[in-house]
Design an enzyme around this catalytic site. Structure first.
Site, PDB file in Angstrom:
ATOM      1  N   ASP A   7     -10.408   3.345  -3.366  1.00  0.00           N
ATOM      2  CA  ASP A   7     -11.100   2.139  -2.904  1.00  0.00           C
ATOM      3  C   ASP A   7     -12.520   2.015  -3.459  1.00  0.00           C
ATOM      4  O   ASP A   7     -13.212   3.002  -3.666  1.00  0.00           O
ATOM      5  CB  ASP A   7     -11.174   2.136  -1.376  1.00  0.00           C
ATOM      6  CG  ASP A   7      -9.806   1.897  -0.747  1.00  0.00           C
ATOM      7  OD1 ASP A   7      -8.813   1.794  -1.489  1.00  0.00           O
ATOM      8  OD2 ASP A   7      -9.747   1.809   0.493  1.00  0.00           O
ATOM      9  N   ASP A  58       0.823  -1.208   0.000  1.00  0.00           N
ATOM     10  CA  ASP A  58       0.000   0.000   0.000  1.00  0.00           C
ATOM     11  C   ASP A  58       0.865   1.270   0.000  1.00  0.00           C
ATOM     12  O   ASP A  58       2.099   1.201   0.041  1.00  0.00           O
ATOM     13  CB  ASP A  58      -0.920  -0.060   1.238  1.00  0.00           C
ATOM     14  CG  ASP A  58      -2.300   0.520   0.976  1.00  0.00           C
ATOM     15  OD1 ASP A  58      -2.449   1.325   0.045  1.00  0.00           O
ATOM     16  OD2 ASP A  58      -3.237   0.180   1.736  1.00  0.00           O
TER      17      ASP A  58
HETATM   18  C1  GLA Z   1      -6.071   1.299   1.543  1.00  0.00           C
HETATM   19  C2  GLA Z   1      -6.254   0.281   0.431  1.00  0.00           C
HETATM   20  C3  GLA Z   1      -7.349  -0.689   0.822  1.00  0.00           C
HETATM   21  C4  GLA Z   1      -7.004  -1.366   2.145  1.00  0.00           C
HETATM   22  C5  GLA Z   1      -6.761  -0.326   3.219  1.00  0.00           C
HETATM   23  C6  GLA Z   1      -6.214  -0.942   4.494  1.00  0.00           C
HETATM   24  O1  GLA Z   1      -7.192   2.119   1.643  1.00  0.00           O
HETATM   25  O2  GLA Z   1      -6.551   0.908  -0.778  1.00  0.00           O
HETATM   26  O3  GLA Z   1      -7.564  -1.652  -0.187  1.00  0.00           O
HETATM   27  O4  GLA Z   1      -5.864  -2.165   1.965  1.00  0.00           O
HETATM   28  O5  GLA Z   1      -5.829   0.655   2.782  1.00  0.00           O
HETATM   29  O6  GLA Z   1      -6.001   0.015   5.496  1.00  0.00           O
END
Ligand code: GLA
Length: 403
Positions: A205, A150
């Site tokens: 997301d 990430d």
């Molecule tokens: C980000 C990613 C998500 C998830 C969260 C976890 O938002 O894009 O897919 O992994 O972090 O905290």
């Protein structure tokens, strides 16, 4: 040979040895398939939940349908020890990560884990910054097969350089690991990540809604249609071993059955990684039927590895074509609207040309057999018009096979 020449050859050998780290080839010749804990459970995870996900992936028929990876997302972390090695949270994972990985492997599945290129993960857990090689060694010792990496808390870090560092660390640790880049498309990874990761997130997301923006203050998550529209222009960058990732699926997380079906189908049309994000121990029959539709999965997993494209759009009805191996095609009629949509598609009135690659369908010259991939029925051929009705927020998906 002069001394100078020998010296130059030696330098070249040493130099190439230092820079020969690469991504592991052959790990994702078709889009990866699996399950990830985040969409449904967020930080509310523990070893029993992950073990149950592995059990249910087998008993639901998902493993048979091709799902392979059980991926544990954010919030598995405990602390780093005095030597900097990361450990799992002792309360959530009392048996330790190695035992959990062994359990998942014993089910014939592979194990994925999550970290972050910055100082902390998005959930505030220890990130891998400054510990990349150490973390890669730890994952290899545990038997990890997949790393989602990430991009929170990365300050002034350069994205490409940061992902290369982790790629090289994984390679040096020696255990093949599928590397899933997750920087939300902020730094256009499709332009530089082909030799770094096996897939890269293209957007922020996902959120389990058809066409909404969910406002979280300083960031938003997005409904299925919003994410779909954000894929525009990216298909030319994807292919075997390096996929655009429009995020993990929300099938079974609260949308209607039609919406789930359309979501799943469009991910398959996009040759997207198919990573389920629902509670596998608590699925309606309809959810299982969607996630295990082998005919639609075969469209996603087609060996040509070419994403579909939007051929036309009219009154909320989109027509998508995806080139398949053997000169075949997948076709999806997507009804974005809130009312039924009639289709009367006379194949011979259309000449299909892939806008980015050299594929074409000429229905005047070639006749195709038609199969409906949701009704699991053979229809007539492309000699005659295709007539049907697409319900709201739903799809009709056909496979055209050369006669
Ligand atoms: C980000 C990613 C998500 C998830 C969260 C976890 O938002 O894009 O897919 O992994 O972090 O905290």
């Amino acid at each position: 040979m002069t001394l100078k020449k020998i010296f130059l050859i030696l330098i070249t050998i040493i130099g190439s040895h230092q820079t020969n780290a690469q991504k592991f080839d052959d790990l994702a010749q078709t889009p990866p398939m699996g399950w990830n804990s985040w969409n449904k459970f967020a930080c509310d995870i523990n070893e029993d939940l992950i073990k149950a996900a592995a059990d249910n992936m087998v008993s639901s028929g998902m493993k048979d349908a091709g799902y392979e990876y059980i991926v544990i997302d954010d919030c598995w972390h405990g602390e780093r020890d005095e030597n900097g090695f990361i450990h799992a949270d002792k309360e959530k994972f009392p048996s330790g990560m190695k035992a959990l990985v062994d359990y998942v492997h014993s089910k014939g599945l592979k194990f994925g884990i999550y970290s972050d290129a910055g100082t902390e993960t998005c959930g505030g857990e220890p990130g891998s910054r400054g510990h990349e090689y150490q973390d890669a060694i730890t994952y290899a010792r545990w038997g990890v097969d997949y790393l989602k990496y990430d991009w929170c808390n990365t300050g002034k870090q350069n994205a490409e350089a940061s992902y290369i560092t982790m790629r090289d660390a994984l390679y040096d640790a020696g255990r093949p690991v599928l590397f899933a880049i997750c920087e939300w498309g902020d730094n256009q990874p499709w332009e530089w990540a082909q030799d770094i990761g096996h897939m890269w997130r293209t957007t922020g997301d996902i959120y389990p809604c058809w066409d909404c923006e969910e406002d979280h203050g300083n960031w938003s998550s997005w409904g299925v249609l919003r994410i779909l529209d954000m894929q525009d222009g990216l298909r030319k960058y994807a292919g075997p071993g390096h996929w655009n990732d429009p995020d993990m699926m929300e099938v079974g997380n609260g949308m209607t059955v039609s919406e789930d079906r359309a979501h799943f189908t469009m991910w398959a049309m996009l040759a997207a990684p198919l990573i389920a994000g629902n509670d596998l121990g608590n699925m309606r029959e309809e959810t299982v039927n969607i996630l295990t539709n082998k005919e639609v999965i075969a469209i996603d997993q087609d060996t040509l590895g070419v994403q579909g494209f939007k051929y036309s759009s009219e009154d909320g009805l989109e027509t998508w074509f995806k080139p398949l191996a053997g000169g075949n095609w997948a076709v999806t009629f997507l009804n974005r609207a809130d009312t039924d949509h009639e289709i009367n598609f006379n194949w011979k009135d259309h000449e299909i040309k892939d806008p980015d690659f050299d594929y074409a369908a000429n229905f005047k010259a070639v006749t195709y057999n038609i199969r409906d991939l949701w009704k699991h029925k053979n229809l007539k051929t492309t000699e005659k018009s295709f007539k049907s009705i697409v319900p709201p927020h739903d799809v009709i998906t056909l496979k055209l096979s050369r006669k």
